[in-house]
Design a protein around this motif. Structure first.
Motif, PDB file in Angstrom:
ATOM      1  N   LEU A 110      12.761  15.239  -5.575  1.00 48.88           N
ATOM      2  CA  LEU A 110      12.101  14.622  -4.551  1.00 48.88           C
ATOM      3  C   LEU A 110      11.670  15.261  -3.411  1.00 48.88           C
ATOM      4  CD1 LEU A 110      15.268  11.881  -3.960  1.00 48.88           C
ATOM      5  CD2 LEU A 110      13.040  11.604  -5.238  1.00 48.88           C
ATOM      6  N   ALA A 111      11.801  16.309  -3.278  1.00 47.30           N
ATOM      7  CA  ALA A 111      11.386  17.532  -2.299  1.00 47.30           C
ATOM      8  C   ALA A 111      10.062  17.319  -2.237  1.00 47.30           C
ATOM      9  CB  ALA A 111      11.848  18.679  -2.386  1.00 47.30           C
ATOM     10  N   PRO A 112       9.240  17.632  -3.381  1.00 45.47           N
ATOM     11  CA  PRO A 112       7.840  17.916  -3.409  1.00 45.47           C
ATOM     12  C   PRO A 112       6.899  16.563  -2.804  1.00 45.47           C
ATOM     13  CG  PRO A 112       8.513  18.623  -5.633  1.00 45.47           C
ATOM     14  CD  PRO A 112       9.774  17.718  -4.742  1.00 45.47           C
ATOM     15  N   PHE A 113       7.705  15.355  -2.745  1.00 42.22           N
ATOM     16  CA  PHE A 113       7.133  14.138  -2.161  1.00 42.22           C
ATOM     17  C   PHE A 113       7.130  14.257  -0.696  1.00 42.22           C
ATOM     18  CE2 PHE A 113       8.562  12.908  -6.460  1.00 42.22           C
ATOM     19  CZ  PHE A 113       7.508  12.047  -6.878  1.00 42.22           C
ATOM     20  N   SER A 114       7.822  15.118   0.181  1.00 39.15           N
ATOM     21  CA  SER A 114       7.689  15.198   1.273  1.00 39.15           C
ATOM     22  C   SER A 114       6.236  15.803   1.719  1.00 39.15           C
ATOM     23  CB  SER A 114       8.715  16.077   1.769  1.00 39.15           C
ATOM     24  OG  SER A 114       9.932  15.471   1.552  1.00 39.15           O
ATOM     25  N   TYR A 115       5.748  16.365   0.833  1.00 40.57           N
ATOM     26  CA  TYR A 115       4.184  16.996   1.198  1.00 40.57           C
ATOM     27  C   TYR A 115       3.410  15.915   1.381  1.00 40.57           C
ATOM     28  CZ  TYR A 115       5.385  21.770   0.340  1.00 40.57           C
ATOM     29  OH  TYR A 115       6.087  22.875   0.453  1.00 40.57           O
ATOM     30  N   ALA A 116       3.838  14.516   1.164  1.00 42.07           N
ATOM     31  CA  ALA A 116       2.683  13.328   1.412  1.00 42.07           C
ATOM     32  C   ALA A 116       2.837  13.257   2.866  1.00 42.07           C
ATOM     33  CB  ALA A 116       3.399  12.067   0.879  1.00 42.07           C
ATOM     34  N   GLN A 117       3.658  14.156   3.654  1.00 39.83           N
ATOM     35  CA  GLN A 117       3.348  13.699   5.009  1.00 39.83           C
ATOM     36  C   GLN A 117       2.039  14.442   5.828  1.00 39.83           C
ATOM     37  OE1 GLN A 117       6.860  15.317   7.444  1.00 39.83           O
ATOM     38  NE2 GLN A 117       5.753  14.856   9.404  1.00 39.83           N
ATOM     39  N   VAL A 118       1.736  15.367   5.121  1.00 43.34           N
ATOM     40  CA  VAL A 118       0.539  16.205   5.556  1.00 43.34           C
ATOM     41  C   VAL A 118      -0.749  15.199   5.338  1.00 43.34           C
ATOM     42  CG1 VAL A 118      -1.291  18.052   5.318  1.00 43.34           C
ATOM     43  CG2 VAL A 118       1.373  18.551   5.323  1.00 43.34           C
ATOM     44  N   LEU A 119      -0.707  14.450   4.146  1.00 40.13           N
ATOM     45  CA  LEU A 119      -1.631  13.612   3.725  1.00 40.13           C
ATOM     46  C   LEU A 119      -1.774  12.410   4.843  1.00 40.13           C
ATOM     47  CD1 LEU A 119      -1.460  13.707  -0.108  1.00 40.13           C
ATOM     48  CD2 LEU A 119      -2.856  14.722   1.244  1.00 40.13           C
ATOM     49  N   PHE A 120      -0.556  11.864   5.148  1.00 46.49           N
ATOM     50  CA  PHE A 120      -0.467  10.913   5.929  1.00 46.49           C
ATOM     51  C   PHE A 120      -1.025  11.299   7.510  1.00 46.49           C
ATOM     52  CE2 PHE A 120       3.087   8.960   3.133  1.00 46.49           C
ATOM     53  CZ  PHE A 120       2.385   7.688   3.042  1.00 46.49           C
ATOM     54  N   ALA A 121      -0.640  12.418   7.811  1.00 49.02           N
ATOM     55  CA  ALA A 121      -0.984  12.926   9.079  1.00 49.02           C
ATOM     56  C   ALA A 121      -2.493  13.021   9.271  1.00 49.02           C
ATOM     57  CB  ALA A 121      -0.255  14.513   9.340  1.00 49.02           C
ATOM     58  N   ALA A 122      -3.079  13.389   7.979  1.00 47.38           N
ATOM     59  CA  ALA A 122      -4.640  13.753   8.058  1.00 47.38           C
ATOM     60  C   ALA A 122      -5.311  12.206   8.145  1.00 47.38           C
ATOM     61  CB  ALA A 122      -5.136  14.491   6.931  1.00 47.38           C
ATOM     62  N   GLY A 123      -4.830  11.391   7.320  1.00 45.38           N
ATOM     63  CA  GLY A 123      -5.321  10.089   7.064  1.00 45.38           C
ATOM     64  C   GLY A 123      -5.283   9.152   8.403  1.00 45.38           C
ATOM     65  N   LEU A 124      -3.982   9.133   9.236  1.00 49.19           N
ATOM     66  CA  LEU A 124      -3.729   8.551  10.108  1.00 49.19           C
ATOM     67  C   LEU A 124      -4.550   8.999  11.426  1.00 49.19           C
ATOM     68  CD1 LEU A 124      -0.180   7.687   9.708  1.00 49.19           C
ATOM     69  CD2 LEU A 124      -2.006   6.060   9.772  1.00 49.19           C
ATOM     70  N   SER A 125      -4.670  10.515  11.247  1.00 50.67           N
ATOM     71  CA  SER A 125      -5.345  10.922  12.623  1.00 50.67           C
ATOM     72  C   SER A 125      -6.770  10.521  12.536  1.00 50.67           C
ATOM     73  CB  SER A 125      -5.374  12.530  12.472  1.00 50.67           C
ATOM     74  OG  SER A 125      -3.885  12.970  12.869  1.00 50.67           O
ATOM     75  N   ALA A 126      -7.407  10.402  11.265  1.00 49.23           N
ATOM     76  CA  ALA A 126      -8.728   9.946  11.315  1.00 49.23           C
ATOM     77  C   ALA A 126      -8.808   8.587  11.454  1.00 49.23           C
ATOM     78  CB  ALA A 126      -9.307  10.383   9.709  1.00 49.23           C
ATOM     79  N   LEU A 127      -8.048   7.981  11.183  1.00 57.37           N
ATOM     80  CA  LEU A 127      -8.000   6.491  11.428  1.00 57.37           C
ATOM     81  C   LEU A 127      -7.621   5.906  12.948  1.00 57.37           C
ATOM     82  CD1 LEU A 127      -8.271   3.712  10.093  1.00 57.37           C
ATOM     83  CD2 LEU A 127      -5.802   3.572   9.835  1.00 57.37           C
ATOM     84  N   VAL A 128      -6.893   6.567  13.472  1.00 59.40           N
ATOM     85  CA  VAL A 128      -6.410   6.253  14.942  1.00 59.40           C
ATOM     86  C   VAL A 128      -7.381   7.051  15.977  1.00 59.40           C
ATOM     87  CG1 VAL A 128      -4.574   6.227  16.510  1.00 59.40           C
ATOM     88  CG2 VAL A 128      -4.087   5.481  14.140  1.00 59.40           C
ATOM     89  N   PHE A 129      -7.546   8.144  15.691  1.00 57.80           N
ATOM     90  CA  PHE A 129      -8.012   9.158  16.555  1.00 57.80           C
ATOM     91  C   PHE A 129      -9.479   9.663  16.224  1.00 57.80           C
ATOM     92  CE2 PHE A 129      -3.308  10.619  16.844  1.00 57.80           C
ATOM     93  CZ  PHE A 129      -3.254   9.675  18.092  1.00 57.80           C
ATOM     94  N   GLY A 130      -9.877   9.123  15.043  1.00 60.17           N
ATOM     95  CA  GLY A 130     -11.261   9.513  14.763  1.00 60.17           C
ATOM     96  C   GLY A 130     -11.248  11.279  14.466  1.00 60.17           C
TER      97      GLY A 130
END
Length: 325
Positions: A258-278
């Motif tokens: 399961l540990a490798p799936f935690s790296y999805a946080q970086v993808l979420f952070a990049a995607g949400l930052s683009a969506l919310v903060f542009g």
């Protein structure tokens, strides 16, 4: 928030690292991985609320609000179970608690001047610090492939911190310091071993941070607007839900899986930052993020392969030869 990875928990709290008293099952299917992905997604969402708060509030006050919710969750988990309140090695639990506190404070402070994606990616250098501390503190031997993965991760950080880049500033030292504190937390967790249950670790870590911040409240507290209070409550709630899902996930699946799936946080952070903060990371920053993910993912893959081979009774040397990639 920094990487909540089972093998090196970050300030996002206490994934059941060290697999303490957990019943891992190999046949967990997709439920456990999806649960971990959902958990780190919630952590990334919590960071979206922490980012604007960090612009006007002290990092300690933001962390205190988060600890209020986390401690409530921890207490609910051990309520009526007296043995879970007592730690077998309280000194190590205190050290771990302060390391968690330092990691969270430094990361939140870094959000004031860095983007969520950049700060999250830099904090994912934790495995490199864990490797170094494991040599010094635990006396572990590190072979060439682990050194290679470590250097790849560090190269990713250097890429993000390129001269003239947005992250090339003193603020970048905060997520780096957060990663270092996270590494101390991991090594301490390994020293604790199976002596304490996950609930006990979560209780002590959240209790230490809450008490320390509450005691120093007069030194940093400032008045909050109703909007800031609402944002802080949302941040704490998302963080607590993420912690709960993370624990559920790691009780249903093997940590090495399961540990490798935690790296999805970086993808979420990049995607949400683009969506919310542009804010969209440029190509160089994305390359650095990719290197950090590559180095960490390879380390996890390598350790997972070694663990499986050793569980079959294979000697450490032969296991390293078989896990050649």
């Amino acid at each position: 928030m920094p990487p909540p990875i089972a093998t090196w928990p970050g300030p996002d709290g206490d994934p059941p690292a060290a697999t303490n008293n957990l019943h891992s099952t190999a046949g967990s299917g997709t439920f456990a991985p999806l649960t971990v992905v959902a958990a780190v997604g919630l952590f990334a969402c919590a960071d979206l609320f922490a980012k604007p708060l960090s612009a006007t509030l002290p990092a300690a006050q933001i962390a205190w609000m988060r600890y209020v919710v986390l401690l409530a969750v921890a207490v609910s988990m051990v309520w009526g179970r007296r043995r879970r309140w007592v730690a077998s090695r309280p000194a190590l639990q205190l050290l771990r608690g302060f390391a968690l506190l330092g990691s969270g404070l430094l990361f939140i402070r870094g959000l004031r001047d860095l983007g969520v994606a950049e700060a999250t990616a830099i904090s994912f250098v934790t495995p490199a610090f864990v490797t170094l501390l494991s040599i010094v503190v635990l006396g572990e031997s590190v072979h060439v492939r682990r050194w290679a993965a470590l250097l790849i991760g560090l190269a990713g950080v250097v890429t993000i911190l390129r001269p003239g880049g947005e992250a090339f500033q003193s603020a970048a030292l905060f997520p780096l310091g957060s990663a270092a504190c996270g590494a101390v937390m991991v090594v301490t967790t390994r020293r604790i071993g199976d002596g304490d249950a996950v609930e006990t670790i979560l209780l002590w870590s959240s209790g230490v941070g809450f008490l320390a911040l509450t005691a120093s409240w007069p030194a940093f507290a400032v008045a909050m607007t109703p909007l800031q209070i609402a944002q802080a409550v949302m941040m704490g709630g998302l963080y607590a839900m993420g912690q709960y899902l993370l624990i559920v996930g790691y009780t249903r699946g093997e940590a090495s899986l399961l540990a490798p799936f935690s790296y999805a946080q970086v993808l979420f952070a990049a995607g949400l930052s683009a969506l919310v903060f542009g804010v969209v990371p440029d190509s160089t920053t994305l390359a650095g993020i990719g290197l950090i993910l590559l180095g960490g993912a390879y380390t996890l893959y390598r350790e997972s392969a070694l663990t499986r081979l050793r569980s079959r009774g294979m000697s450490p040397r032969r296991a390293r030869r078989r896990a050649a990639l």
